[in-house]
Design a protein around this motif. Structure first.
Motif, PDB file in Angstrom:
ATOM      1  N   MET A  79     -78.431  39.728  64.946  1.00 36.03           N
ATOM      2  CA  MET A  79     -78.315  39.182  63.597  1.00 36.03           C
ATOM      3  C   MET A  79     -78.797  37.739  63.538  1.00 36.03           C
ATOM      4  O   MET A  79     -79.521  37.344  62.617  1.00 36.03           O
ATOM      5  N   ASP A  82     -82.559  37.654  63.947  1.00 42.63           N
ATOM      6  CA  ASP A  82     -83.219  38.178  62.752  1.00 42.63           C
ATOM      7  C   ASP A  82     -83.187  37.167  61.610  1.00 42.63           C
ATOM      8  O   ASP A  82     -84.131  37.107  60.812  1.00 42.63           O
ATOM      9  N   GLY A  83     -82.142  36.374  61.537  1.00 40.24           N
ATOM     10  CA  GLY A  83     -82.092  35.348  60.507  1.00 40.24           C
ATOM     11  C   GLY A  83     -83.000  34.167  60.789  1.00 40.24           C
ATOM     12  O   GLY A  83     -83.398  33.450  59.861  1.00 40.24           O
ATOM     13  N   ARG A  87     -87.183  32.380  58.772  1.00 43.07           N
ATOM     14  CA  ARG A  87     -87.136  30.955  58.418  1.00 43.07           C
ATOM     15  C   ARG A  87     -88.134  30.159  59.249  1.00 43.07           C
ATOM     16  O   ARG A  87     -88.767  29.230  58.743  1.00 43.07           O
ATOM     17  N   ASP A 107     -85.426  45.719  62.728  1.00 41.92           N
ATOM     18  CA  ASP A 107     -84.142  45.879  62.032  1.00 41.92           C
ATOM     19  C   ASP A 107     -83.655  47.317  62.097  1.00 41.92           C
ATOM     20  O   ASP A 107     -82.446  47.563  62.173  1.00 41.92           O
ATOM     21  N   PRO A 167     -78.126  44.032  58.160  1.00 37.43           N
ATOM     22  CA  PRO A 167     -77.408  43.226  59.158  1.00 37.43           C
ATOM     23  C   PRO A 167     -75.915  43.124  58.877  1.00 37.43           C
ATOM     24  O   PRO A 167     -75.102  43.156  59.804  1.00 37.43           O
ATOM     25  N   SER A 213     -77.144  36.882  48.189  1.00 34.32           N
ATOM     26  CA  SER A 213     -78.074  36.756  49.308  1.00 34.32           C
ATOM     27  C   SER A 213     -78.090  35.369  49.936  1.00 34.32           C
ATOM     28  O   SER A 213     -78.659  35.206  51.020  1.00 34.32           O
ATOM     29  N   LYS A 215     -79.945  33.035  49.213  1.00 35.80           N
ATOM     30  CA  LYS A 215     -81.319  32.541  49.315  1.00 35.80           C
ATOM     31  C   LYS A 215     -81.591  31.378  48.374  1.00 35.80           C
ATOM     32  O   LYS A 215     -82.598  30.681  48.534  1.00 35.80           O
ATOM     33  N   GLU A 285     -90.818  35.899  51.771  1.00 35.80           N
ATOM     34  CA  GLU A 285     -89.511  36.536  51.875  1.00 35.80           C
ATOM     35  C   GLU A 285     -89.610  37.901  52.531  1.00 35.80           C
ATOM     36  O   GLU A 285     -88.616  38.506  52.882  1.00 35.80           O
TER      37      GLU A 285
END
Length: 287
Positions: A79, A82-83, A87, A107, A167, A213, A215, A285
């Protein structure tokens, strides 16, 4: 003495003719610019994606070896990786279609196949067909969730996820396994609880329930001092006893979407998170 012909001076207002060599070089530069650039693979963001893929595979191997604590922690590490990959890709301007597709495949392994196999091996095996059907529902829900995310990314409000993100669903399953292992509760004694959690996570991923989210949070904007203190307090609480803190956090997040859904329904607001106004879409994104 012999007299040589003098060069005529340039007329006023007329520039001297440039040699043909410069024209040839300009033509070569134009031809080089018109040629398509070779498509490469960016190393930095895809290295993080590969790390997340490895953690998912490692979780599967650990579950097959009955080492469920290691398997659950591997999903949480996936997780984090993946984050970071998306970015980092946006910060370094290394987004690519290859990275977006590779991230989705990673994923599917880390948050689809791995949690389904972990909870099946830990608790659902004793239920027979009902056990592996629940694990398959979770795995299929993750696949459908990822496919819908890739196709609806241009029309969905970026402030919300359409359905529980994979996730978070994986953290819900892995957090439950991790907490029970920490409490030394055998999975064979909780098959129906595991069955409900697997079905809840799998079906919630394919619903239209909106989940925040985060975001739209601007990390470059100044915040009050209390916000920094609350973040530090959150890290301190998690570090006290991670298995007992992480699972309630993701349970609360998994329920939050339904709370937002029914609040919107009660106020008569549109429940759908599909954008009705044209807004600029950030293609980064997709990572």
């Amino acid at each position: 003495m012999p007299q040589f012909p003098r060069r005529r001076p340039n007329p006023i207002g007329k520039a001297p003719k440039k040699p043909r060599f410069s024209k040839f070089m300009r033509q070569q530069g134009a031809d080089a610019a018109s040629k398509p650039r070779p498509r490469g693979i960016y190393l930095l963001p895809n290295a993080f994606t590969t790390g997340a893929l490895f953690c998912g595979f490692f979780a599967i191997v650990m579950a097959m070896n009955q080492r469920f604590e290691h398997a659950a922690w591997a999903i949480f590490v996936a997780m984090v990786l993946d984050g970071l990959d998306g970015r980092i890709a946006r910060l370094t301007n290394t987004q690519s279609e290859f990275g977006a597709q590779y991230d989705s495949l990673s994923d599917m392994v880390s948050f689809g196949a791995a949690p389904a196999l972990v909870i099946y091996e830990w608790s659902l095996r004793g239920l027979g067909k009902l056990g592996w059907i629940a694990a398959f529902v979770y795995c299929a829900g993750a696949a459908l969730r990822l496919a819908r995310f890739n196709t609806n990314i241009e029309v969905v409000d970026k402030r919300f996820f359409q359905g529980l993100p994979s996730p978070a669903a994986a953290a819900l399953v892995a957090g439950f396994v991790l907490m029970m292992v920490d409490l030394e509760v055998p999975g064979i004694s909780l098959p129906w609880v595991s069955w409900v959690i697997a079905l809840f996570a799998g079906l919630t991923m394919v619903t239209n329930v909106p989940f925040y989210s985060f975001k739209d949070v601007n990390f470059r904007k100044s915040v009050p001092f209390i916000a920094v203190f609350l973040i530090a307090l959150g890290f301190a609480l998690v570090s006290i006893d991670p298995p007992k803190v992480l699972f309630p956090i993701f349970v609360a997040y998994g329920i939050s979407g339904y709370i937002v859904y029914f609040i919107r329904l009660a106020k008569g607001k549109p429940v759908s998170i599909v954008q009705t106004e044209e807004e600029p879409v950030d293609q980064s994104e997709r990572r």
